[in-house]
Every structure is written in structure tokens, then in C-alpha cells.
Design an enzyme around this catalytic site. Structure first.
Site, PDB file in Angstrom:
ATOM      1  CE  LYS A  83      -3.104   2.712   3.007  1.00 38.03           C
ATOM      2  NZ  LYS A  83      -3.979   2.732   4.203  1.00 38.03           N
ATOM      3  CG  ASP A 105      -5.623   8.036   4.276  1.00 34.92           C
ATOM      4  OD1 ASP A 105      -6.570   8.596   3.676  1.00 34.92           O
ATOM      5  OD2 ASP A 105      -5.771   7.065   5.047  1.00 34.92           O
ATOM      6  CE  LYS A 145      -6.689   8.928   7.688  1.00 36.20           C
ATOM      7  NZ  LYS A 145      -7.333   7.873   8.478  1.00 36.20           N
ATOM      8  CG  ASP A 196      -1.925   5.467   4.858  1.00 35.61           C
ATOM      9  OD1 ASP A 196      -1.739   4.418   5.495  1.00 35.61           O
ATOM     10  OD2 ASP A 196      -3.025   5.791   4.373  1.00 35.61           O
ATOM     11  CG  ASP A 200      -9.988   7.557   6.396  1.00 35.59           C
ATOM     12  OD1 ASP A 200      -8.900   7.511   5.784  1.00 35.59           O
ATOM     13  OD2 ASP A 200     -10.084   7.815   7.612  1.00 35.59           O
ATOM     14  CD  GLU A 230      -6.648   5.186   2.351  1.00 32.53           C
ATOM     15  OE1 GLU A 230      -7.634   5.290   3.087  1.00 32.53           O
ATOM     16  OE2 GLU A 230      -5.502   5.005   2.780  1.00 32.53           O
ATOM     17  NE  ARG A 235     -10.611  -1.287   3.992  1.00 33.80           N
ATOM     18  CZ  ARG A 235     -11.183  -1.426   5.187  1.00 33.80           C
ATOM     19  NH1 ARG A 235     -12.302  -2.118   5.310  1.00 33.80           N
ATOM     20  NH2 ARG A 235     -10.656  -0.878   6.252  1.00 33.80           N
TER      21      ARG A 235
HETATM   22  N1  BES Z   1      -4.229   4.758   6.798  1.00 34.18           N
HETATM   23  C1  BES Z   1      -5.371   4.512   7.596  1.00 34.18           C
HETATM   24  C2  BES Z   1      -5.089   3.579   8.772  1.00 34.18           C
HETATM   25  C3  BES Z   1      -4.195   4.128   9.843  1.00 34.18           C
HETATM   26  C4  BES Z   1      -4.715   4.887  10.857  1.00 34.18           C
HETATM   27  C5  BES Z   1      -2.847   3.832   9.838  1.00 34.18           C
HETATM   28  C6  BES Z   1      -3.876   5.362  11.852  1.00 34.18           C
HETATM   29  C7  BES Z   1      -2.012   4.310  10.834  1.00 34.18           C
HETATM   30  C8  BES Z   1      -2.528   5.072  11.851  1.00 34.18           C
HETATM   31  C9  BES Z   1      -6.466   3.871   6.747  1.00 34.18           C
HETATM   32  O1  BES Z   1      -6.510   4.279   5.429  1.00 34.18           O
HETATM   33  C10 BES Z   1      -7.767   4.234   7.358  1.00 34.18           C
HETATM   34  O2  BES Z   1      -8.068   5.396   7.367  1.00 34.18           O
HETATM   35  N2  BES Z   1      -8.512   3.250   7.849  1.00 34.18           N
HETATM   36  C11 BES Z   1      -9.754   3.495   8.479  1.00 34.18           C
HETATM   37  C12 BES Z   1     -10.721   2.445   8.024  1.00 34.18           C
HETATM   38  C13 BES Z   1     -12.168   2.718   8.398  1.00 34.18           C
HETATM   39  C14 BES Z   1     -12.653   3.961   7.704  1.00 34.18           C
HETATM   40  C15 BES Z   1     -13.005   1.527   8.008  1.00 34.18           C
HETATM   41  C16 BES Z   1      -9.533   3.435   9.984  1.00 34.18           C
HETATM   42  O3  BES Z   1      -8.698   2.668  10.444  1.00 34.18           O
HETATM   43  O4  BES Z   1     -10.154   4.230  10.689  1.00 34.18           O
HETATM   44 ZN    ZN Z   2      -4.761   4.910   4.618  1.00 31.08          ZN
HETATM   45 MN    MN Z   3      -7.663   6.022   5.162  1.00 34.96          MN
END
Ligand code: BES
Ligand code: ZN
Ligand code: MN
Length: 491
Positions: free
Chosen positions: A255, A260, A267, A278, A337, A339, A341
Site C-alpha cells: 500500500k 491519506d 479525517k 501511509d 477513508d 482507501e 484496501r
Molecule cells: N491509513 C489509515 C489507517 C491508519 C490509521 C494507519 C492510523 C495508521 C494510523 C487507513 O486508510 C484508514 O483510514 N482506515 C480506516 C478504516 C475505516 C474507515 C473503516 C480506519 O482505520 O479508521
Molecule cells: Zn490509509
Molecule cells: Mn484512510
């Protein structure tokens, strides 16, 4: 950092002497102590220094030896001394004197093997990593002074030979850390692709796919993530052909979300700057490929990284949009968010279809929920293959990177069923968020043996307890992957 292997510790500016718990000298520390008329022992007994790991005691200007300074360095319990304890000691010794004004340190491990001598140099070099390119006003006293690591060994030639492999891995970890540390205004997908393309000098084959090609190939899901950004999305394919001609490759997918913001599902501002890292999963893959090429690994490997920027914009993907992925499955994008996946879905499908690999292993800073599950010291491992998961989990502890196996129970799979499309990009609420993310990825593996490593906890460190991993970009995964390939997949 300059690395030298030498046959004697004579005229060391700073001499590092390892001491085990209970204040017992390792190697010929006893002899050095005798030469100083017991000054080292005296210094220890007059202090709390006990030889515990990650502790040091500086003995300045000792009489009777020609070393300017001696650093007694804790190596932990003698009966538990292993490669990682050696790495920690070499790293701690570096940190003890890095700002002292000394320009070289000499680590005496002449009583250890040539491989361990090379490992000590490797550890000191990893410990010395700093990302200083934007620090233009750093005060001299805050700038590391040590420029050369000398390692005393009984077999200089053998240590130098062992070093070539260690040096290749160190360079790869540094490459990976640099990518992770770069801010997103500098490291956007095209710049990232250029830096990976430059690895062709190592003997890698590197293909860069731009948006036009990706559209033609049908990477609609990956492009849906990048479409809110003024930066073009990229997919970079790295190939290392070190194995037999007809040998099926192993494949690594990463990834690479260069930033992000969350997209339209924006966010909160607190901590958003962290989302420059990210792309840590892709940096692990690029670092691994760097290492394999650098040490000329006897394996065929491919690395595929999806590079995008997730931004809110008039052209950005909206919550509720439905896109058709490269696999043909349609995806309802409920939360922009989630994204990572989406980027991986197309990259995984493409990788299995084009390369028919023995396995696919992806790495991603995929979910905040992974940090909730495991804390900041462990990455999560999700896999449909016990063999693959075991090989990964066996490698981590050997290099000081922790990972823990997580379940991907079929019963949760319905949580990502969508009423309007084949699949949706998040589960029901927050329950098992890392697991539903993994189950989403699994739908794009087409039955290929696969492992997914969620490195959201470990890609970046703020309070490092490991001397060989300075605060900031860890380069997490490069060492584990390289070790896994070496131990389980090289001919
Ligand atoms: N890049 C983030 C995950 C992340 C969060 C990595 C904090 C490191 C520290 C990912 O893209 C994300 O935003 N995931 C969401 C998924 C949710 C919207 C289903 C998350 O973890 O909140
Ligand atoms: Zn992300
Ligand atoms: Mn995200």
C-alpha cells in the site's frame, strides 16, 4: 557512515568494551581492565552500571591504554547473549558517544565470529540513521560527530565478506526509511516511482504504469482513490530474477498512499500529518527488492506497489459510489477513508493474474483498529496459508520485528456484503475493523496462498526502545521479509 574491520583495537579514539550482566567482561575486557590498573572495574562498582542491555558507562581518559575513551556497554545476561543482544549493544554504544565530538568508535568483538563482527557494524549503522536533509540550522553540538565505525575482528577478510550482505540490507532499510520519512509534498506518486526506477542500477527490472495505462488495464478501484488528487496515480512493478529461469516467483504487494486525508470522508485534523507514512507498506516492498538485488538473492521475486494520494476534491470519489474493480467484482465505497484496501484490491488481482506467484504477501498501514488490537509493538498477520504465515512469523523475532497472527473467520465475511454491489469497503461499525479489512483483501486473491501484514502499529515509532531503530521511520518489514526469503525461499 564508514565501516572498517580491523585486526586490533590499537589507538582507538573510543573503545567499546562489552560487559555482561553482573559486571563480567566479555572477550578480552579483563585485559583492558588490567592495563588500566582496574579503572574499569572501579568505574563500574562506583556506578549503577551492571552490564544490563541498553546501558552504557563512559570512562574518559583512562591511564595505561592508548584509547582516548572507553565505553563499557551492557550486553545483558551472558547466557542469553544472541545476535539481537549484540545488535542492541552495538547500537547503544553508538548512541552513547554519537554527539561526543568523537569521529570514530572501535567496537571490540574479536572474541566473536566474523559474521557477528559484521552484524555489530550493521547494528551501529542502523542506529546512526537520521533524516536530516531539511535541518539546515542544526547546531553543531546536536549534529552526530561519529563518522566511522571500526569493528575489531579476528578474521578481517571473513568479516569484510560477511559485510557485503549486511551492507546490502542496511542500504535497503535506509532506502525504505527515507521513503517513509519524506513529506508528501516531496514524495508524491510520480516522484516515488522515479526513486524506485533508479533501483535499476542494482539489477532490478522496474516498470512504471501511469494513469493512462492503468485505465486501459482496468485499475478502476485504485484510480478511484487517486482521482481527487492533482497528482497522477502510479503502479510500480519491480522484478528480481535471481532464481532459475522457470522458477515461479514469490510476490510482494504494498500500500503506497503517499498521503491519506481520508478523502471526502475526511479525517480529523489532529495527527493527520502522520498520514504521510501511509505508504509504509510499499516502502517495505521497495526496500525488500532493494535488499534482494543488493545481496543477489537466489530467488525470483516481484514487488508491486500502488501509489496514490487520497484527497478531497470536486472530482473525488463520494461515499456510496460503486466502482468495478480489476477483478470484475463491484465495490460500494462507503467510506473513502478505507482507501488502502481499494488500492490493494486491484494490485493483488493484477499480481496473481500476471505472475501466477507461489504466494502473495501484502503489507499495508491498513487500519487504526490494528493499533487498538495489538498496541504499537506488533504488526498483525492475516493469512489463508499456515505455511506462509509460519515462515513470516519465524523470521520476525530473528531480526527484532514483532508480529502476531490474527484470525480471518468466514463468519465475518458477510459484514462486507453490500446491498448494491458485490462487496463494500468497510464492515458493520468498528467491530473487528482489521479483520473485515483483511477479509476484503482476501476476496481479491483468487485463492492464491496469501498473507496480509497490517503494519499500522509499527511503520513509525515515537518512543523507540530499540537502539537500532531511531525514532521516526522504521523501515519495518524490510528485515523480516529479507530474512523470510533467505530462510524459506532461496535455492
Ligand atoms: N491509513 C489509515 C489507517 C491508519 C490509521 C494507519 C492510523 C495508521 C494510523 C487507513 O486508510 C484508514 O483510514 N482506515 C480506516 C478504516 C475505516 C474507515 C473503516 C480506519 O482505520 O479508521
Ligand atoms: Zn490509509
Ligand atoms: Mn484512510
Amino acid at each position: 557512515m564508514k565501516i572498517e574491520f580491523v585486526a586490533s583495537a590499537d589507538a582507538a579514539e573510543v573503545l567499546v568494551v562489552l560487559v555482561h550482566e553482573g559486571r563480567t567482561f566479555a572477550g578480552n575486557g579483563q585485559t583492558v581492565d588490567a592495563a588500566t590498573s582496574g579503572a574499569l572495574t572501579k568505574a563500574m562498582t562506583n556506578s549503577r552500571f551492571n552490564g544490563g542491555s541498553n546501558s552504557t558507562l563512559i570512562v574518559a581518559a583512562p591511564a595505561g591504554v592508548d584509547a582516548g575513551t572507553i565505553v563499557l556497554t551492557g550486553a545483558g545476561a551472558a547466557d542469553k547473549f544472541d545476535d539481537l543482544a549484540l545488535e542492541a549493544a552495538a547500537g547503544a554504544a553508538y548512541h552513547a558517544v554519537k554527539l561526543s565530538g568523537a569521529t570514530s568508535i572501535t567496537i571490540d568483538v574479536s572474541y566473536l565470529s566474523a559474521d557477528q563482527a559484521a552484524r555489530a557494524a550493521f547494528a551501529a549503522r542502523l542506529a546512526s540513521y537520521r533524516f536530516l536533509k531539511y535541518r539546515t540550522t542544526l547546531k553543531p553540538e546536536k549534529t552526530p560527530s561519529v563518522e566511522t565505525i571500526k569493528v575489531v575482528t579476528a578474521d578481517v577478510n571473513a568479516a569484510e565478506a560477511a559485510w557485503t550482505t549486511y551492507a546490502a540490507v542496511a542500504e535497503a532499510v535506509e532506502f525504505s526509511r527515507d521513503l517513509v520519512a519524506e513529506p508528501a509534498n516531496v514524495l508524491y506518486p510520480e516522484e516515488y516511482a522515479r526513486r524506485v526506477k533508479a533501483l535499476e542500477t542494482l539489477g532490478l527490472e522496474v516498470e512504471v504504469l501511469g494513469e493512462k495505462e492503468l485505465e486501459k488495464l482496468g485499475f478502476r478501484t485504485l484510480l478511484a482513490v487517486g482521482q481527487g488528487s492533482v497528482r497522477d496515480s502510479q503502479v510500480v512493478i519491480m522484478k528480481w530474477n535471481g532464481g532459475a529461469k522457470d522458477e515461479q516467483p514469490i510476490a510482494f504487494v504494498g500500500k503506497g498512499v503517499c498521503f491519506d486525508t481520508g478523502g471526502i470522508s475526511l479525517k480529523p485534523p489532529e495527527g493527520m500529518e502522520e498520514m504521510k507514512w501511509d505508504m509504509g507498506g510499499s516502502a517495505a516492498v521497495a526496500g525488500l527488492m532493494h535488499a534482494l538485488a543488493g545481496r543477489k538473492a537466489k530467488v525470483n521475486a516481484v514487488g508491486v506497489i500502488g501509489l496514490v494520494e487520497n484527497m478531497p476534491d470536486g472530482n473525488a470519489t463520494r461515499p456510496g459510489d460503486v466502482v468495478e474493480s480489476l477483478s470484475g467484482q463491484t465495490i460500494e465505497i462507503l467510506n473513502t477513508d478505507a482507501e488502502g484496501r481499494l488500492v490493494l484490491a486491484d494490485c493483488l488481482w493484477y499480481t496473481q493474474e500476471r505472475f501466477k506467484p507461489k504466494f502473495m504477501l501484502d503489507l499495508a498501514t491498513l487500519t487504526g483498529a490494528m493499533i487498538i488490537s495489538l498496541g504499537l509493538e506488533y504488526a498483525g498477520v492475516f493469512s489463508n496459508s499456515d505455511e506462509l504465515a509460519d515462515n513470516f512469523l519465524a523470521a520476525g523475532p530473528k531480526v527484532g520485528e514483532n508480529a502476531w497472527r490474527m484470525p480471518i473467520p468466514a463468519i465475518y465475511d458477510r459484514h462486507i456484503d453490500s446491498p448494491i454491489a458485490d462487496v463494500k469497503n468497510m464492515g458493520n461499525g468498528r467491530a473487528g475493523g482489521s479483520i473485515t479489512a483483511a477479509l476484503f483483501l482476501q476476496r481479491f486473491t483468487n485463492g492464491t496462498p496469501w498473507a496480509h501484514i497490517d503494519i499500522a502499529p509499527t511503520a513509525w515509532v515515537k518512543d523507540s526502545r530499540n537502539p537500532t531503530v531511531p525514532d521516526g521511520a522504521v523501515g519495518w518489514g524490510v528485515r523480516t521479509l529479507d530474512r523470510m526469503v533467505k530462510d524459506s525461499y532461496e535455492s
